[in-house]
Design a protein around this motif. Structure first.
Motif, short mmCIF file in Angstrom:
data_model
loop_
_atom_site.label_atom_id
_atom_site.label_comp_id
_atom_site.label_asym_id
_atom_site.label_seq_id
_atom_site.Cartn_x
_atom_site.Cartn_y
_atom_site.Cartn_z
N LYS A 21 0.79 -1.26 0.12
CA LYS A 21 0.22 0.20 0.21
C LYS A 21 0.88 1.30 0.03
N LYS A 22 1.99 1.29 -0.60
CA LYS A 22 2.84 2.62 -0.70
C LYS A 22 2.86 3.53 -2.02
N LEU A 23 2.45 4.48 -1.88
CA LEU A 23 2.73 5.50 -3.07
C LEU A 23 3.88 6.38 -2.84
N PRO A 24 4.47 6.81 -3.82
CA PRO A 24 5.47 7.76 -3.56
C PRO A 24 5.30 9.11 -3.45
N THR A 25 3.96 9.47 -3.43
CA THR A 25 3.26 10.82 -3.69
C THR A 25 3.96 12.03 -2.74
N LEU A 26 3.83 11.64 -1.36
CA LEU A 26 4.60 12.72 -0.36
C LEU A 26 5.71 12.29 0.20
N ARG A 27 6.66 11.77 -0.85
CA ARG A 27 8.05 11.29 -0.45
C ARG A 27 8.57 12.65 0.02
N GLY A 28 9.42 12.81 0.93
CA GLY A 28 10.22 13.92 1.38
C GLY A 28 9.40 15.21 1.94
N ARG A 29 8.16 14.72 2.36
CA ARG A 29 7.16 15.59 3.18
C ARG A 29 7.03 15.18 4.67
N THR A 30 6.91 16.06 5.49
CA THR A 30 6.80 15.86 6.86
C THR A 30 5.59 16.36 7.26
N VAL A 31 4.65 15.39 8.08
CA VAL A 31 3.20 15.70 8.51
C VAL A 31 3.40 15.39 10.19
N ILE A 32 3.06 16.44 10.71
CA ILE A 32 2.83 16.20 12.19
C ILE A 32 1.57 16.15 12.85
N ASN A 33 1.34 15.07 13.17
CA ASN A 33 -0.24 14.92 13.94
C ASN A 33 0.07 15.39 15.39
N LEU A 34 -0.63 16.75 15.71
CA LEU A 34 -0.67 17.44 16.96
C LEU A 34 -1.88 17.15 17.73
N PHE A 35 -2.02 16.19 18.60
CA PHE A 35 -3.41 15.99 19.35
C PHE A 35 -3.33 16.24 20.77
N PHE A 36 -4.14 17.16 20.99
CA PHE A 36 -4.25 17.75 22.40
C PHE A 36 -5.57 17.01 23.11
N GLU A 37 -6.27 16.32 22.34
CA GLU A 37 -7.30 15.42 22.56
C GLU A 37 -7.36 13.91 22.37
N ASP A 38 -7.91 13.18 23.02
CA ASP A 38 -7.80 11.74 22.89
C ASP A 38 -8.52 11.44 21.50
N SER A 39 -7.67 10.41 20.96
CA SER A 39 -8.28 9.98 19.35
C SER A 39 -8.12 8.65 19.31
N THR A 40 -8.89 7.83 18.61
CA THR A 40 -8.34 6.39 18.06
C THR A 40 -8.20 6.35 16.48
N ARG A 41 -9.67 6.74 16.06
CA ARG A 41 -9.85 6.63 14.70
C ARG A 41 -8.94 8.00 13.85
N THR A 42 -9.26 9.12 14.28
CA THR A 42 -8.87 10.22 13.33
C THR A 42 -7.21 10.15 13.52
N ARG A 43 -6.61 10.20 14.40
CA ARG A 43 -5.16 10.03 14.83
C ARG A 43 -4.26 8.92 13.90
N SER A 44 -5.01 7.87 14.08
CA SER A 44 -4.27 6.58 13.37
C SER A 44 -4.54 6.51 12.07
N SER A 45 -5.84 7.19 11.56
CA SER A 45 -5.72 7.14 10.20
C SER A 45 -5.20 8.14 9.45
N PHE A 46 -4.76 9.21 10.07
CA PHE A 46 -4.06 10.43 9.60
C PHE A 46 -2.66 10.02 9.28
N GLU A 47 -2.30 9.10 10.40
CA GLU A 47 -0.79 8.49 10.40
C GLU A 47 -0.79 7.58 9.32
N ILE A 48 -1.60 6.74 9.30
CA ILE A 48 -1.51 5.49 8.30
C ILE A 48 -1.62 6.17 6.76
#
Ligand code: NCD
Length: 322
Positions: A36-63
């Motif tokens: 399941k790997k695409l090269p589309t965002l190679r070299g880009r950095t994405v930070i997930n900054l969560f000040f509230e609890d999350s299961t779905r939203t945080r893990s799906s953004f990370e995946i």
């Protein structure tokens, strides 16, 4: 689409909303591949900054970021220096000094993401701000509904039920579903109806009700029903007498589901999660054959891939999937 941030569902026109949903469909195909790997965002950095609890939203953004080859890092309020008293502004400026491309932010204050967008050069994506908005949830709900209802949502009637006063999901959904031509009726007890909702009621295709049964079993039954969580953590007082009474009046109980199926067989049932089983939704409804709750989770990854793609790769949908 030439946009840097996604702060509100209202940021997206109908065309932009549809472009993201089209890209999400291609991304959903990637999800079914063995690799399941695409090269589309190679070299880009994405930070997930969560000040509230999350299961779905945080893990799906990370995946989503990882499947597009971005470098993704998760930071939570508790694990970051905000717990040592650092301000939100100092925290995000510190992170952005490391040349990150996108900040995905969840915060308990409504408007926090808008503020951050004014301080940093990175793209800011609202992953839920207080009781205000949650635009990617609305996109994944629309995506899931379109898949199940066969394409267009024009003229479809969606009923959203529950703790509207504290729900950012409902606010974003009203905008996104409206953009896509759906009619929306929102149902809540008077104590959980947001103040000022009377003004919204003048919008075309939007209605409010305190009476769930009358809404569900109307001559024109809904095309889908979305149940929302009772958000106890945001409640400061007593909003309903007992859980039993809430469930009797506003829960999708087994009895209500049976009656609903009689007028609208196999009606799609949505819930953004996390669920309070036995309160706003019965186990029978959550696990029903027409429940789309896990489809929503699956769509969450595809939709977040599409959002990252449109904001960071600046694409128009074509060529998104290698
Ligand atoms: C929602 C949220 O956090 O706003 N959940 C989610 O993102 N899947 C709804 C909720 O917390 O009830």
């Amino acid at each position: 689409m030439n946009r840097r941030h996604l702060l509100s569902s209202a940021d997206l026109s109908r065309e932009e909303t549809e472009a993201i949903l089209t890209t999400a469909a291609s991304m959903h195909d990637v999800q079914r591949r063995e690799v399941k790997k695409l090269p589309t965002l190679r070299g880009r950095t994405v930070i997930n900054l969560f000040f509230e609890d999350s299961t779905r939203t945080r893990s799906s953004f990370e995946i989503a970021g990882k499947w597009m080859s971005a470098d993704t890092i998760n930071l939570s309020g508790k694990g970051s220096s905000t717990s040592k008293g650092e301000s939100l502004r100092d925290t995000v400026l510190t992170i952005c000094a490391m040349s990150v491309d996108a900040l995905v932010i969840r915060h308990s204050s409504s408007g926090a993401c808008h503020q951050v967008a004014g301080w940093v050069d990175a793209s800011v994506i609202n992953a839920g701000d207080g009781t205000h908005e949650h635009p990617t949830q609305a996109l994944l709900d629309a995506y899931t509904l379109r898949q199940r209802l066969g394409g267009s949502l024009d003229g479809r009637h969606i009923v959203i039920v529950g703790d509207l006063a504290h729900s950012r999901v409902f606010r974003s959904n009203v905008i996104t579903l409206g953009r896509l031509g759906a009619r929306v009726t929102v149902v809540a007890p008077p104590t959980l109806m947001p103040s000022g909702i009377g003004d919204w009621s003048r919008a075309e295709g939007f209605a409010t009700s305190w009476d769930l049964d009358r809404t569900l079993y109307a001559a024109d039954p809904p095309d889908a029903v979305m149940m929302l969580r009772v958000q106890r953590e945001r409640m400061t007082g007593g909003f309903f007498p007992t859980e039993r009474e809430y469930s009797d009046g506003y829960g999708l109980t087994r009895e209500r589901l049976e009656r609903l199926y009689a007028v609208a067989p196999e009606i799609p049932i949505l819930h953004p999660g996390p669920m309070n089983r036995g309160l706003e939704i019965s186990a029978e409804a959550a696990d029903a054959t027409s429940s789309l709750i896990l489809d929503q989770v699956s769509a969450g990854v595809a939709v977040r891939m599409a959002v990252l793609y449109h904001l960071l790769a600046g694409g128009e949908g074509e060529g998104a999937v290698a």
